[in-house]
Design a protein around this motif. Structure first.
Motif, PDB file in Angstrom:
ATOM      1  N   LEU A 259       7.162  14.204   2.670  1.00  0.00           N
ATOM      2  CA  LEU A 259       6.216  13.102   2.489  1.00  0.00           C
ATOM      3  C   LEU A 259       6.946  11.826   2.051  1.00  0.00           C
TER       4      LEU A 259
ATOM      5  N   ALA B 250       2.788   6.736  -6.767  1.00  0.00           N
ATOM      6  CA  ALA B 250       1.977   7.930  -7.054  1.00  0.00           C
ATOM      7  C   ALA B 250       2.807   9.191  -6.819  1.00  0.00           C
ATOM      8  N   TYR B 251       3.556   9.226  -5.716  1.00  0.00           N
ATOM      9  CA  TYR B 251       4.447  10.350  -5.406  1.00  0.00           C
ATOM     10  C   TYR B 251       5.426  10.569  -6.558  1.00  0.00           C
TER      11      TYR B 251
ATOM     12  N   LEU C  59       2.589   1.681  -3.371  1.00  0.00           N
ATOM     13  CA  LEU C  59       1.690   2.327  -4.334  1.00  0.00           C
ATOM     14  C   LEU C  59       1.659   3.841  -4.107  1.00  0.00           C
ATOM     15  N   GLY C  60       1.657   4.240  -2.842  1.00  0.00           N
ATOM     16  CA  GLY C  60       1.725   5.663  -2.526  1.00  0.00           C
ATOM     17  C   GLY C  60       3.011   6.293  -3.034  1.00  0.00           C
ATOM     18  N   LEU C  61       4.115   5.568  -2.917  1.00  0.00           N
ATOM     19  CA  LEU C  61       5.400   6.075  -3.395  1.00  0.00           C
ATOM     20  C   LEU C  61       5.430   6.167  -4.923  1.00  0.00           C
TER      21      LEU C  61
ATOM     22  N   THR D 154       0.841  -1.204   0.000  1.00  0.00           N
ATOM     23  CA  THR D 154       0.000   0.000   0.000  1.00  0.00           C
ATOM     24  C   THR D 154       0.873   1.250   0.000  1.00  0.00           C
ATOM     25  N   PHE D 155       1.896   1.254   0.846  1.00  0.00           N
ATOM     26  CA  PHE D 155       2.800   2.405   0.877  1.00  0.00           C
ATOM     27  C   PHE D 155       3.640   2.494  -0.396  1.00  0.00           C
TER      28      PHE D 155
ATOM     29  N   ILE E 247       6.816   8.152   3.918  1.00  0.00           N
ATOM     30  CA  ILE E 247       6.493   6.903   3.224  1.00  0.00           C
ATOM     31  C   ILE E 247       7.639   5.909   3.374  1.00  0.00           C
TER      32      ILE E 247
END
Length: 178
Positions: free
Chosen positions: A130, A100-101, A96-98, A93-94, A134
């Motif tokens: 951020l 996106a970042y 995927l956040g990275l 999940t993190f 992450i």
């Protein structure tokens, strides 16, 4: 043995990916602050930042992201049982956040190149933090695995975020005094 090679490659390219992301946003900050310079000086700096950002992005940062992902997927292919672990769901999940970042940074890079970026240097400084949050989340999820205490983990990340934001604001106040 394939798993260990994939793991080594994964770690190496996660490090280079993160280094690229951290440095890239620093370049964005300097690029944004260059707008305060006289026009002729800004034009020279702008061209130089565009070259630096492009090379860092396309030669180091983006290839590192893809290689880290391929190595990670290889580990999951070799040991599919990892997908049953709760900590792996948290990590992914993190990640995927990275990702996106990463692509938001790419959009910022294009906007800076075309001089349409509206992010201030202080906002970019906070954006840079951020990635740190992450990264902390991913590393703690992987290292602690099932020992993750969600309440302490969430509070810890929140506290880290607040501390980083305060550090950025304190830095700005000190810098504004000079």
């Amino acid at each position: 043995m394939l798993y260990l090679y994939a793991k080594a490659v994964h770690i190496i390219f996660v490090i280079t990916w993160m280094a690229g992301l951290f440095y890239m946003v620093r370049l964005f900050i300097y690029h944004t602050e260059a707008k305060q310079k006289p026009t002729q000086e800004y034009d020279v700096l702008h061209r130089q930042f565009v070259v630096m950002e492009s090379k860092l992005w396309w030669i180091i940062t983006t290839p590192s992201m893809y290689l880290a992902i391929v190595a990670g997927l290889t580990m999951l292919y070799v040991v599919p049982g990892l997908l049953q672990a709760g900590w792996m769901h948290v990590k992914l999940t993190f990640v995927l956040g990275l990702v996106a970042y990463h692509f938001i940074c790419q959009r910022i890079m294009f906007r800076l190149k075309h001089e349409t970026n509206r992010w201030t240097s202080i906002r970019l400084r906070m954006w840079n933090e951020l990635a740190t949050v992450i990264l902390f989340a991913i590393v703690f999820a992987v290292v602690l695995k099932s020992a993750i205490n969600w309440i302490y983990g969430v509070l810890g990340l929140l506290l880290l975020s607040i501390m980083l934001m305060l550090a950025v604001k304190i830095y700005k106040k000190i810098r504004d005094r000079d």
